[in-house]
Enzyme design. Structure first.
Site, short mmCIF file in Angstrom:
data_model
loop_
_atom_site.label_atom_id
_atom_site.label_comp_id
_atom_site.label_asym_id
_atom_site.label_seq_id
_atom_site.Cartn_x
_atom_site.Cartn_y
_atom_site.Cartn_z
N ASP A 136 0.83 -1.20 0.00
CA ASP A 136 0.00 0.00 0.00
C ASP A 136 0.86 1.25 0.00
O ASP A 136 2.04 1.23 0.35
CB ASP A 136 -0.89 0.03 1.25
CG ASP A 136 -2.08 -0.89 1.15
OD1 ASP A 136 -2.33 -1.41 0.06
OD2 ASP A 136 -2.75 -1.11 2.18
N LYS A 158 -4.18 3.18 -2.60
CA LYS A 158 -5.38 3.95 -2.87
C LYS A 158 -5.08 5.40 -2.52
O LYS A 158 -5.10 5.79 -1.36
CB LYS A 158 -6.56 3.42 -2.05
CG LYS A 158 -6.92 1.96 -2.34
CD LYS A 158 -8.03 1.49 -1.44
CE LYS A 158 -8.45 0.05 -1.76
NZ LYS A 158 -7.38 -0.92 -1.46
N MET A 273 -9.05 7.74 9.55
CA MET A 273 -9.65 8.03 8.24
C MET A 273 -10.78 9.05 8.37
O MET A 273 -11.80 8.95 7.68
CB MET A 273 -10.16 6.74 7.58
CG MET A 273 -9.12 5.66 7.42
SD MET A 273 -9.74 4.16 6.62
CE MET A 273 -10.87 3.57 7.89
#
Length: 356
Positions: A136, A158, A273
């Site tokens: 990631d 992402k 997040m």
């Protein structure tokens, strides 16, 4: 000095600045390796890819046009050929499907919040034995140098409003490479099972008959507040803490958090997040009875050279973070422990970079 990075490369002396020229598809990994060595990094490119733009937006690297910078201004100049060792997600794994080789396996490795030093010894050992590394954007990219030079390296990050690899495609890559006999390390930031979708990858692999091992990682929910001097528990202040996802806001039907219970629980609330949704989360907590003057903080890029934090009352912390330019990845901490080690400034707001 001009060098070409190779696996396990070292830098002589104590350089402070580096210029990366001719950046390839793995330039961001080279940048992270240099940052982990304490260098200020500039990349010369007229067309930065999404990952380089992401690093620049987070203040981790400076971008410049080729030929603009004077090479004499840098201690080290690196011609980035590391991508020659990289992998193409659509290509077959190299050297993995040898006749008679046992079925491969997948190792879910939590890489910690970013700095290489917070990768566990078990995680490093797994990387050294990897045939394939699927990683990631928030994983400790400097750790990729621990893998064998011939290992396939597949980025599946992402990036907000940028590159995006669907989870189904990630699952397919893990299964495909392991079915070819490879030892596949799935390297994530933090811990694989703390909002890391490691459970989904476990199920996808085991459903295909692929054995899976787990190497736990240092979760950012605890590490990032600690790196910023903010404990999540403190004796006589709170008996515990809770970690919630802020990926969607309180009014989104996918958000099943009982905010009223949290507001009255007397626990430190850690939100992952939640940069975009923090205003709505703070408002909901206040509406549910948590005082607006409850100490709160936001820490961005925990453990990296660009680490910053703001401390402000709950009712003002989202605005303070926005004014300070703090963006993802960031962790919000809400509760009395925020003030346990850090006395508040007269105006109730603090902002500080990562301590030396």
């Amino acid at each position: 000095m001009e060098i070409e990075p190779t696996s396990g490369w070292t830098l002589p002396g104590r350089p402070e600045s580096a210029l990366v020229t001719r950046p390839g598809p793995r330039a961001s990994e080279t940048v992270h390796a240099l940052l982990d060595r304490g260098l200020r990094v500039t990349v010369a490119t007229s067309s930065p890819d999404a990952r380089l733009r992401d690093l620049a937006g987070r203040g981790l690297v400076a971008l410049t046009e080729p030929g603009v910078s004077d090479l004499e201004d840098f201690d080290v100049v690196i011609r980035d050929t590391a991508h020659l060792r990289g992998g193409d997600p659509g290509a077959p794994a190299r050297g993995d499907a040898r006749p008679g080789r046992r079925r491969g396996e997948v190792v879910l490795v939590g890489g910690g919040p970013g700095p290489l030093g917070l990768l566990t010894l078990a995680g490093a050992e797994a990387l050294r034995a990897a045939d394939v590394v699927v990683y990631d954007r928030l994983a400790p990219l400097a750790a990729l140098d621990l893998a064998p030079s011939g290992a396939e390296r597949i980025p599946v990050g992402k990036i907000p409003r940028g590159e995006f690899t669907p989870q189904e495609q990630i699952n397919a890559i893990l299964v495909n490479r392991a079915q070819q006999g490879a030892t596949v390390v799935r390297l994530k930031g933090g811990d694989s099972f703390v909002f890391g979708r490691g459970g989904e990858e476990w199920l996808a692999c085991t459903s295909a008959g692929i054995p899976v091992r787990v190497v736990p990682g240092v979760t950012s929910a605890v590490a990032v507040p600690g790196l910023a001097g903010l404990p999540v528990t403190h004796r006589a202040v709170t008996p515990g803490f809770v970690v919630v996802s802020g990926h969607v806001g309180p009014d989104d039907p996918r958000n099943q958090v009982d905010w009223a219970v949290l507001a009255g629980a007397g626990l430190t609330i850690v939100v992952l997040m939640g940069v975009a949704t923090l205003p709505a989360i703070a408002e909901r907590l206040v509406t549910c009875g948590l005082p607006g003057d409850t100490p709160a903080a936001v820490v961005a890029d925990g453990g990296l050279p660009s680490q910053r934090r703001v401390i402000a009352p709950l009712g003002q912390v989202a605005q303070a973070a926005q004014q300070a330019g703090l963006g993802a990845p960031a962790v919000a901490i809400i509760g009395a422990t925020v003030a346990a080690l850090t006395p508040a400034e007269p105006d109730g707001l603090q902002m500080s970079p990562m301590p030396d």
